[in-house]
Design a protein around this motif. Structure first.
Motif, PDB file in Angstrom:
ATOM      1  N   ARG A 112      -4.267   4.138   1.804  1.00 60.17           N
ATOM      2  CA  ARG A 112      -5.178   5.190   2.263  1.00 60.17           C
ATOM      3  C   ARG A 112      -4.875   6.533   1.576  1.00 60.17           C
ATOM      4  O   ARG A 112      -5.780   7.277   1.231  1.00 60.17           O
ATOM      5  CB  ARG A 112      -5.047   5.328   3.776  1.00 60.17           C
ATOM      6  N   MET A 161     -13.582   6.922   0.300  1.00 53.90           N
ATOM      7  CA  MET A 161     -13.262   7.279   1.677  1.00 53.90           C
ATOM      8  C   MET A 161     -14.353   8.226   2.167  1.00 53.90           C
ATOM      9  O   MET A 161     -14.682   9.209   1.501  1.00 53.90           O
ATOM     10  CB  MET A 161     -11.905   7.943   1.818  1.00 53.90           C
ATOM     11  N   VAL A 174      -8.933  -2.036   7.160  1.00 54.08           N
ATOM     12  CA  VAL A 174      -7.836  -1.078   7.030  1.00 54.08           C
ATOM     13  C   VAL A 174      -6.793  -1.433   8.084  1.00 54.08           C
ATOM     14  O   VAL A 174      -7.103  -1.512   9.283  1.00 54.08           O
ATOM     15  CB  VAL A 174      -8.331   0.371   7.206  1.00 54.08           C
ATOM     16  N   ASP A 180      -2.007   2.035   6.744  1.00 53.56           N
ATOM     17  CA  ASP A 180      -2.435   2.765   5.546  1.00 53.56           C
ATOM     18  C   ASP A 180      -2.905   1.823   4.438  1.00 53.56           C
ATOM     19  O   ASP A 180      -3.276   2.289   3.360  1.00 53.56           O
ATOM     20  CB  ASP A 180      -1.296   3.632   5.015  1.00 53.56           C
TER      21      ASP A 180
END
Length: 107
Positions: free
Chosen positions: A15, A37, A98, A101
């Protein structure tokens, strides 16, 4: 809509490697993907080639749920992979998971 919903879960990024409003190109098994993102923290993954002339979507301008191809400004919906307006064509979208992370896609 060209949505890839089944397949094998593959790690693509952490992430912290993604920035809201900027794309990230990754290659998985010879296939280029574009990761994005969103402002709400969700992640979208598309094939990295615009349906028009194959422009690299990961280098495009992001506005909300859309990415604009850097070559000819085609507007692609990151939720559906569909070209918008009078343009026609689709880009494959991938299911994203997800975990902490870690970001995974199903290919």
């Amino acid at each position: 809509m060209a949505f890839v919903e089944a397949g094998r879960k593959v790690f693509v990024a952490n992430r912290n490697e993604l920035t809201v409003g900027l794309g990230k190109k990754v290659e998985i098994e010879g296939r280029e993907l574009a990761l994005f993102m969103q402002e709400d923290g969700s992640v979208r993954v598309l094939d990295n080639k615009c349906p028009h002339k194959g422009g690299p979507l990961s280098e495009g301008i992001v506005s909300g749920n859309y990415v604009y191809c850097p070559l000819h400004d085609w507007k692609i919906c990151m939720k559906t992979g569909s070209a918008q307006g009078g343009d026609q064509g689709n880009v494959a979208c991938f299911t994203v998971k997800v975990e902490g992370d870690n970001i995974y896609v199903f290919i």
